[in-house]
Write an enzyme that holds these catalytic residues in place. Structure first.
Site, PDB file in Angstrom:
ATOM      1  N   TYR A 121     -21.162  -1.912  14.697  1.00 27.53           N
ATOM      2  CA  TYR A 121     -21.152  -3.346  16.363  1.00 27.53           C
ATOM      3  C   TYR A 121     -20.296  -4.072  15.916  1.00 27.53           C
ATOM      4  O   TYR A 121     -19.248  -3.821  16.712  1.00 27.53           O
ATOM      5  CB  TYR A 121     -22.760  -3.641  16.945  1.00 27.53           C
ATOM      6  CG  TYR A 121     -22.321  -3.470  18.298  1.00 27.53           C
ATOM      7  CD1 TYR A 121     -21.854  -2.954  18.928  1.00 27.53           C
ATOM      8  CD2 TYR A 121     -22.387  -5.544  18.906  1.00 27.53           C
ATOM      9  CE1 TYR A 121     -21.734  -3.367  20.600  1.00 27.53           C
ATOM     10  CE2 TYR A 121     -21.979  -5.819  19.860  1.00 27.53           C
ATOM     11  CZ  TYR A 121     -22.159  -4.481  20.798  1.00 27.53           C
ATOM     12  OH  TYR A 121     -21.856  -5.309  22.107  1.00 27.53           O
ATOM     13  N   GLY A 148     -25.776  -1.346  33.695  1.00 28.90           N
ATOM     14  CA  GLY A 148     -25.840  -2.540  32.963  1.00 28.90           C
ATOM     15  C   GLY A 148     -24.554  -2.998  33.529  1.00 28.90           C
ATOM     16  O   GLY A 148     -24.381  -2.953  35.034  1.00 28.90           O
ATOM     17  N   ASP A 185     -10.812  12.593  24.848  1.00 24.32           N
ATOM     18  CA  ASP A 185      -9.307  12.588  25.753  1.00 24.32           C
ATOM     19  C   ASP A 185      -9.175  13.620  26.327  1.00 24.32           C
ATOM     20  O   ASP A 185      -8.754  13.245  27.510  1.00 24.32           O
ATOM     21  CB  ASP A 185      -7.580  12.915  24.650  1.00 24.32           C
ATOM     22  CG  ASP A 185      -8.100  14.015  23.632  1.00 24.32           C
ATOM     23  OD1 ASP A 185      -9.434  15.005  23.790  1.00 24.32           O
ATOM     24  OD2 ASP A 185      -6.874  13.927  22.916  1.00 24.32           O
ATOM     25  N   LYS A 194     -16.114  -4.192  17.642  1.00 21.30           N
ATOM     26  CA  LYS A 194     -15.824  -4.722  18.809  1.00 21.30           C
ATOM     27  C   LYS A 194     -14.984  -5.603  18.160  1.00 21.30           C
ATOM     28  O   LYS A 194     -13.905  -6.407  19.203  1.00 21.30           O
ATOM     29  CB  LYS A 194     -17.108  -5.614  19.029  1.00 21.30           C
ATOM     30  CG  LYS A 194     -18.531  -5.283  20.235  1.00 21.30           C
ATOM     31  CD  LYS A 194     -17.116  -4.497  21.251  1.00 21.30           C
ATOM     32  CE  LYS A 194     -18.610  -4.103  21.801  1.00 21.30           C
ATOM     33  NZ  LYS A 194     -18.323  -2.937  23.124  1.00 21.30           N
ATOM     34  N   ASP A 212     -19.730   8.321  32.834  1.00 24.68           N
ATOM     35  CA  ASP A 212     -20.363   7.735  32.210  1.00 24.68           C
ATOM     36  C   ASP A 212     -21.076   9.186  31.781  1.00 24.68           C
ATOM     37  O   ASP A 212     -20.883  10.504  32.436  1.00 24.68           O
ATOM     38  CB  ASP A 212     -21.866   6.512  32.588  1.00 24.68           C
ATOM     39  CG  ASP A 212     -21.763   6.065  31.806  1.00 24.68           C
ATOM     40  OD1 ASP A 212     -23.163   6.679  31.449  1.00 24.68           O
ATOM     41  OD2 ASP A 212     -22.063   4.778  32.167  1.00 24.68           O
TER      42      ASP A 212
HETATM   43  N1  LIG Z   1     -26.155  -6.559  27.644  1.00 22.41           N
HETATM   44  C1  LIG Z   1     -25.327  -7.448  26.195  1.00 22.41           C
HETATM   45  O1  LIG Z   1     -25.500  -8.568  25.861  1.00 22.41           O
HETATM   46  C2  LIG Z   1     -23.639  -7.130  25.942  1.00 22.41           C
HETATM   47  C3  LIG Z   1     -23.764  -8.327  25.158  1.00 22.41           C
HETATM   48  C4  LIG Z   1     -21.933  -7.950  24.438  1.00 22.41           C
HETATM   49  C5  LIG Z   1     -21.303  -6.695  24.701  1.00 22.41           C
HETATM   50  N2  LIG Z   1     -21.650  -5.481  25.772  1.00 22.41           N
HETATM   51  C6  LIG Z   1     -21.177  -4.921  26.143  1.00 22.41           C
HETATM   52  O2  LIG Z   1     -21.306  -4.488  27.272  1.00 22.41           O
HETATM   53  C7  LIG Z   1     -20.363  -2.894  27.470  1.00 22.41           C
HETATM   54  C8  LIG Z   1     -21.880  -2.540  28.550  1.00 22.41           C
HETATM   55  O3  LIG Z   1     -23.182  -2.880  27.858  1.00 22.41           O
HETATM   56  P1  LIG Z   1     -24.830  -3.243  28.481  1.00 22.41           P
HETATM   57  O4  LIG Z   1     -25.010  -3.832  28.238  1.00 22.41           O
HETATM   58  O5  LIG Z   1     -24.436  -3.320  29.681  1.00 22.41           O
HETATM   59  O6  LIG Z   1     -25.127  -1.393  27.621  1.00 22.41           O
HETATM   60  P2  LIG Z   1     -25.829  -0.600  28.882  1.00 22.41           P
HETATM   61  O7  LIG Z   1     -26.663   0.608  27.880  1.00 22.41           O
HETATM   62  O8  LIG Z   1     -26.993  -0.760  30.023  1.00 22.41           O
HETATM   63  O9  LIG Z   1     -24.234   0.677  29.818  1.00 22.41           O
HETATM   64  C9  LIG Z   1     -22.855   1.056  28.918  1.00 22.41           C
HETATM   65  C10 LIG Z   1     -23.601   2.665  29.193  1.00 22.41           C
HETATM   66  O10 LIG Z   1     -22.455   3.268  28.785  1.00 22.41           O
HETATM   67  C11 LIG Z   1     -22.741   4.375  28.951  1.00 22.41           C
HETATM   68  N3  LIG Z   1     -22.141   5.436  27.989  1.00 22.41           N
HETATM   69  C12 LIG Z   1     -22.243   4.828  26.473  1.00 22.41           C
HETATM   70  N4  LIG Z   1     -21.656   6.219  25.431  1.00 22.41           N
HETATM   71  C13 LIG Z   1     -21.552   6.591  26.634  1.00 22.41           C
HETATM   72  C14 LIG Z   1     -19.985   7.727  26.049  1.00 22.41           C
HETATM   73  N5  LIG Z   1     -19.439   8.243  25.151  1.00 22.41           N
HETATM   74  N6  LIG Z   1     -19.142   7.470  27.057  1.00 22.41           N
HETATM   75  C15 LIG Z   1     -19.152   7.364  28.485  1.00 22.41           C
HETATM   76  N7  LIG Z   1     -20.420   6.084  28.554  1.00 22.41           N
HETATM   77  C16 LIG Z   1     -21.042   5.941  27.599  1.00 22.41           C
HETATM   78  C17 LIG Z   1     -24.305   4.577  28.762  1.00 22.41           C
HETATM   79  O11 LIG Z   1     -24.188   5.422  29.122  1.00 22.41           O
HETATM   80  C18 LIG Z   1     -24.920   2.965  29.730  1.00 22.41           C
HETATM   81  O12 LIG Z   1     -24.071   3.765  30.999  1.00 22.41           O
HETATM   82  C19 LIG Z   1     -20.871  -2.779  26.253  1.00 22.41           C
HETATM   83  O13 LIG Z   1     -19.554  -2.484  25.716  1.00 22.41           O
HETATM   84  C20 LIG Z   1     -21.862  -3.694  25.256  1.00 22.41           C
HETATM   85  O14 LIG Z   1     -21.228  -3.057  24.166  1.00 22.41           O
HETATM   86  C21 LIG Z   1     -22.788  -6.507  26.034  1.00 22.41           C
END
Ligand SMILES: NC(=O)c1ccc[n+]([C@@H]2O[C@H](COP(=O)([O-])OP(=O)(O)OC[C@H]3O[C@@H](n4cnc5c(N)ncnc54)[C@H](O)[C@@H]3O)[C@@H](O)[C@H]2O)c1
Length: 255
Positions: free
Chosen positions: A159, A18, A68, A163, A38
């Site tokens: 969520y 992502g 932690d 945020k 991750d």
């Molecule tokens: N995609 C969007 O439209 C969007 C918009 C705004 C914000 N975000 C934020 O961007 C960030 C990345 O999101 P994304 O869309 O790429 O999602 P994604 O699910 O593709 O990637 C998120 C990653 O976080 C990892 N993760 C989840 N829980 C975890 C934990 N406890 N410890 C370690 N890793 C963990 C997952 O395994 C995954 O690889 C997030 O914080 C999300 O809230 C995304």
């Protein structure tokens, strides 16, 4: 290429896929060594792939950001393999949709634990390393436009709250750590086509169209749309910028 970034060391949480992996790639292109943290098994393979693609040293570590001790181990491994991290990108995040009247405490808690507490704990581990080394650092937290506006039609109060917490945490740490030379900013993306959102849009094309129709630029963001912003925030070009959250949303929140 941003010459001040060359040879630096970045930890990217949520870096196995992502937006996290995409931002890691943008930094690797600048010659930054990368540690991906991750939960997903693919973290090691994707770190190895990044090393091959961009000819930089990388490591992929299995780390749960809500722990932690796991984070302390992760930073220890990253430091042994690459050197002391000078950049932290907090991209680990989850969303769980549901009506607030029916949300169970454990579901609420999980979202807050990963998105807000996980961000705090990773910042703390990184900040401790900077303090011990008496050296500066840069943090980029991944917030969301959902910190500022309510998304529709889906319900995701946990969520939004998590945020909004990330945004205030960003300001608080920027002020608290200014004397340490640690800059702390946030990126607040709108709707981006990541692995997470693709799961929603592919299974529900009508929802995808509804989201798209509300974005003045007429499309969802692609992960690479964050490249310039993350590179800027990590480099000396933004040396006087701290405590801010920068929205990048195709003008979704402008109307
Ligand atoms: N995609 C969007 O439209 C969007 C918009 C705004 C914000 N975000 C934020 O961007 C960030 C990345 O999101 P994304 O869309 O790429 O999602 P994604 O699910 O593709 O990637 C998120 C990653 O976080 C990892 N993760 C989840 N829980 C975890 C934990 N406890 N410890 C370690 N890793 C963990 C997952 O395994 C995954 O690889 C997030 O914080 C999300 O809230 C995304």
């Amino acid at each position: 290429m941003s010459s001040d970034l060359f040879g630096q060391i970045a930890v990217v949480t949520g870096g196995a896929r992502g937006l996290g992996l995409s931002m890691a790639r943008a930094l690797a292109r600048q010659g930054v060594r990368i540690a991906l943290f991750d939960l997903l098994e693919q973290v090691e393979a994707n770190a190895a792939e990044l090393a091959k693609e961009h000819d930089v040293e990388t490591v992929g570590v299995s780390v749960d950001v809500t722990s932690d001790t796991a984070l302390a181990d992760g930073f220890r491994i990253a430091t042994q393999r690459l050197g002391r991290p000078t950049i932290l990108i907090n991209a680990a995040g989850i969303t769980i949709w549901g009506d607030s009247l029916d949300t169970e405490l454990k579901v609420w808690q999980k979202v807050i634990d990963v998105n807000l507490t996980g961000t705090f704990l990773a910042c703390q581990a990184f900040g401790r390393g900077c303090r011990s080394a008496q050296a500066p650092g840069v943090v980029v937290n991944v917030s969301s436009m959902s910190a500022k506006v309510v998304n529709v039609p889906q319900h995701q109060a946990s969520y939004h709250a998590s945020k909004a917490g990330v945004e205030m945490l960003t300001k608080a740490l920027a002020v608290e750590w200014a004397d340490l030379g640690i800059r702390v900013n946030a990126i607040a993306p709108g709707y981006f086509l990541s692995d997470m959102t693709r799961e929603f849009t592919e299974s529900n094309p009508e929802l995808a169209e509804q989201w798209r129709s509300m974005i003045p630029l007429g499309r969802m963001g692609e992960p690479h749309d964050l490249d310039g912003l993350v590179t800027f925030l990590c480099s000396d070009s933004s040396a006087y910028l701290t405590g801010q959250s920068i929205v990048i949303d195709g003008a979704y929140t402008a109307i």
